[in-house]
Motif scaffolding. Structure first.
Motif, mmCIF file in Angstrom:
data_model
loop_
_atom_site.group_PDB
_atom_site.id
_atom_site.type_symbol
_atom_site.label_atom_id
_atom_site.label_comp_id
_atom_site.label_asym_id
_atom_site.label_seq_id
_atom_site.Cartn_x
_atom_site.Cartn_y
_atom_site.Cartn_z
ATOM 1 N N LEU A 277 21.821 41.620 40.520
ATOM 2 C CA LEU A 277 23.004 42.422 40.814
ATOM 3 C C LEU A 277 23.728 41.901 42.052
ATOM 4 N N GLU A 278 22.964 41.476 43.039
ATOM 5 C CA GLU A 278 23.572 40.929 44.262
ATOM 6 C C GLU A 278 24.302 39.624 43.970
ATOM 7 N N ALA A 279 23.730 38.786 43.086
ATOM 8 C CA ALA A 279 24.385 37.519 42.731
ATOM 9 C C ALA A 279 25.729 37.784 42.066
ATOM 10 N N HIS A 285 33.034 39.087 44.230
ATOM 11 C CA HIS A 285 33.808 39.148 45.474
ATOM 12 C C HIS A 285 34.563 37.836 45.692
ATOM 13 N N ALA A 286 33.855 36.715 45.532
ATOM 14 C CA ALA A 286 34.496 35.409 45.720
ATOM 15 C C ALA A 286 35.602 35.187 44.693
ATOM 16 N N LEU A 287 35.344 35.585 43.454
ATOM 17 C CA LEU A 287 36.344 35.429 42.402
ATOM 18 C C LEU A 287 37.579 36.274 42.705
ATOM 19 N N GLY A 288 37.371 37.474 43.233
ATOM 20 C CA GLY A 288 38.500 38.316 43.624
ATOM 21 C C GLY A 288 39.358 37.675 44.702
ATOM 22 N N VAL A 289 38.700 37.011 45.666
ATOM 23 C CA VAL A 289 39.441 36.318 46.737
ATOM 24 C C VAL A 289 40.290 35.203 46.153
ATOM 25 N N ALA A 290 39.684 34.372 45.286
ATOM 26 C CA ALA A 290 40.426 33.245 44.696
ATOM 27 C C ALA A 290 41.564 33.736 43.814
ATOM 28 N N LEU A 291 41.307 34.769 43.040
ATOM 29 C CA LEU A 291 42.335 35.270 42.127
ATOM 30 C C LEU A 291 43.481 35.948 42.870
ATOM 31 N N THR A 292 43.212 36.490 44.050
ATOM 32 C CA THR A 292 44.296 37.063 44.852
ATOM 33 C C THR A 292 45.350 36.000 45.154
ATOM 34 N N SER A 293 44.884 34.815 45.546
ATOM 35 C CA SER A 293 45.830 33.729 45.815
ATOM 36 C C SER A 293 46.577 33.332 44.543
ATOM 37 N N ALA A 294 45.860 33.278 43.416
ATOM 38 C CA ALA A 294 46.508 32.927 42.156
ATOM 39 C C ALA A 294 47.565 33.954 41.767
ATOM 40 N N VAL A 295 47.262 35.223 41.973
ATOM 41 C CA VAL A 295 48.217 36.277 41.618
ATOM 42 C C VAL A 295 49.466 36.181 42.486
ATOM 43 N N GLU A 317 33.348 42.871 36.579
ATOM 44 C CA GLU A 317 34.638 43.553 36.546
ATOM 45 C C GLU A 317 34.899 44.372 37.804
ATOM 46 N N GLY A 318 33.928 45.181 38.206
ATOM 47 C CA GLY A 318 34.124 46.050 39.371
ATOM 48 C C GLY A 318 34.396 45.281 40.655
ATOM 49 N N PRO A 319 33.505 44.340 41.043
ATOM 50 C CA PRO A 319 33.741 43.572 42.272
ATOM 51 C C PRO A 319 35.042 42.776 42.258
ATOM 52 N N VAL A 320 35.385 42.166 41.104
ATOM 53 C CA VAL A 320 36.632 41.398 41.043
ATOM 54 C C VAL A 320 37.833 42.320 41.181
ATOM 55 N N ALA A 321 37.833 43.429 40.450
ATOM 56 C CA ALA A 321 38.955 44.367 40.505
ATOM 57 C C ALA A 321 39.103 44.973 41.894
ATOM 58 N N ASP A 322 37.969 45.310 42.532
ATOM 59 C CA ASP A 322 38.027 45.872 43.891
ATOM 60 C C ASP A 322 38.605 44.856 44.865
ATOM 61 N N GLY A 323 38.169 43.588 44.720
ATOM 62 C CA GLY A 323 38.675 42.551 45.612
ATOM 63 C C GLY A 323 40.158 42.312 45.435
ATOM 64 N N LEU A 324 40.601 42.300 44.196
ATOM 65 C CA LEU A 324 42.030 42.122 43.930
ATOM 66 C C LEU A 324 42.840 43.284 44.484
ATOM 67 N N GLY A 325 42.393 44.499 44.211
ATOM 68 C CA GLY A 325 43.134 45.674 44.661
ATOM 69 C C GLY A 325 43.245 45.743 46.168
ATOM 70 N N PRO A 336 47.187 42.944 38.300
ATOM 71 C CA PRO A 336 47.235 42.577 36.876
ATOM 72 C C PRO A 336 45.997 43.093 36.155
ATOM 73 N N ALA A 337 46.139 43.362 34.871
ATOM 74 C CA ALA A 337 45.006 43.830 34.074
ATOM 75 C C ALA A 337 43.927 42.754 34.036
ATOM 76 N N LEU A 338 42.689 43.177 34.215
ATOM 77 C CA LEU A 338 41.543 42.279 34.173
ATOM 78 C C LEU A 338 40.780 42.573 32.887
ATOM 79 N N VAL A 339 40.720 41.586 31.977
ATOM 80 C CA VAL A 339 40.129 41.823 30.661
ATOM 81 C C VAL A 339 39.123 40.728 30.333
#
Length: 370
Positions: A277-279, A285-295, A317-325, A336-339
């Motif tokens: 779960l930690e991995a 979290h890292a993916l959310g950071v990278a995707l923020t720049s992409a967005v 889904e949760g960590p990425v969406a939280d990071g983006l938001g 953007p919608a995350l699917v």
């Protein structure tokens, strides 16, 4: 002119068919005589078929519907990935007729040996398709690296540089980056949205930006190297020579740790294992950071997570969406919608087969020799 008209008629059948010949004449602006001649050629080539009577373009008179045929012509999709080789045969209706995968360890490999195995897989798959009455008329290959002029310029995880693969099989062969083809696979076989950012999670991480139904490739065809977006400037070294790249935190090796497969990781996650779960939390979290720049940069309407990220979506889904938001804040409003990808790990090999289908639809005279 005839080649152009063949493409016009086939495109009308593909996009809005099935149609009678009278309806095709009305839609294309061609004469009924011309349409009948062109349909006869397409029937002979096996790319269309005629079915039962339907209401046609002429008042009160039933006609015979012309539609794409899945019975005779097919295309071959191939993929070289870090830990497997894959092949699939898809007919013109985009129905998958065969799918074959061969596990393999392709890291730091000999190109000649891997290409020989791929050649054997392609021959085996093509022969099986032909025994089912299909004619495979072309192929495309997805590779985990940068491609220029039919040459695989760099695939760091394979350990390959400047490898020409065009002659690997006895069929016309196109070659493209696996993330680009995975994005096209999602477009043609998955969600079928025309605008989205596709993120391909494998040992490396790539992305394909689809705009108006077309992949954006950049000036030199290198767009989409999301795995080497820096998320922690002073982070661990990456094989690209940089530090703190997304791949170090969210690539397959980082997610698996000591585990030997994604299936093993999923089992740990389902059992609530804290380390697993930690991995995923760290990767998300890292993916959310990278995707923020992409967005901020490209403003996609949807972000599609594919590859191994599709299997891990419930935990990412949760960590990425939280990071983006959190990072997008009020500048953008709703993120953007995350699917999740509708086709998962098959996206690249399906996109490869689909690429050849698109070429048939765009120029049937050239591809089919009509």
């Amino acid at each position: 002119m005839r080649a152009r008209n063949l493409a016009v008629v086939l495109d009308a059948i593909h996009r809005t068919g099935p149609h009678t010949r009278a309806a095709l004449a009305e839609r294309t602006g061609l004469t009924k005589t011309t349409v009948s001649s062109l349909v006869a050629d397409l029937l002979e080539a096996g790319v269309v078929t005629e079915s039962g009577a339907v209401r046609g373009g002429e008042r009160g008179r039933p006609g015979v519907a012309v539609s794409l045929s899945g019975h005779r012509v097919a295309t071959l999709g191939l993929e070289i990935n870090i830990d497997y080789l894959a092949a699939c045969v898809v007919d013109l209706t985009r129905t998958v007729r065969l799918r074959r995968t061969r596990p393999a360890d392709n890291r730091s490999s000999n190109p000649a040996e891997i290409l020989e195995r791929l050649r054997d897989l392609a021959k085996e798959t093509t022969a099986e398709a032909e025994s089912a009455g299909l004619r495979v008329i072309g192929a495309a290959l997805a590779v985990p690296g940068t491609v220029e002029g039919g040459v695989l310029r760099s695939a760091p995880h394979l350990g390959w540089r400047d490898v020409r693969v065009e002659d690997v099989i006895d069929l016309p062969l196109a070659i493209d980056n696996e993330a680009n083809l995975a994005a096209l696979g999602e477009l043609w076989f998955g969600s079928r949205d025309t605008d989205f950012l596709y993120v391909s999670g494998e040992i490396g991480i790539g992305a394909g930006l689809v705009v108006g139904g077309t992949v954006f490739r950049g000036t030199f065809g290198l767009a989409g190297e999301l795995g080497h977006v820096v998320v922690v400037p002073d982070g661990p070294a990456c094989r690209c020579g940089g530090r703190g790249c997304l791949e170090v935190y969210a690539g397959q090796d980082a997610l698996l740790g000591p585990l030997d497969s994604v299936a093993a990781l999923v089992a740990r996650l389902e059992s609530g294992d804290p380390r697993a779960l930690e991995a995923c939390e760290r990767a998300g979290h890292a993916l959310g950071v990278a995707l923020t720049s992409a967005v901020h940069l490209v403003d996609p309407g949807r972000i599609v997570l594919g590859g191994i990220f599709a299997r891990l979506f419930p935990w990412l889904e949760g960590p990425v969406a939280d990071g983006l938001g959190a990072r997008l804040g009020q500048m953008r409003g709703t993120p953007p919608a995350l699917v999740v990808s509708g086709i998962g790990a098959d996206a690249a090999v399906l996109g490869a087969a689909g690429l050849v289908i698109q070429r048939i639809l765009a120029d049937p005279a050239e591809v089919l020799g009509l």
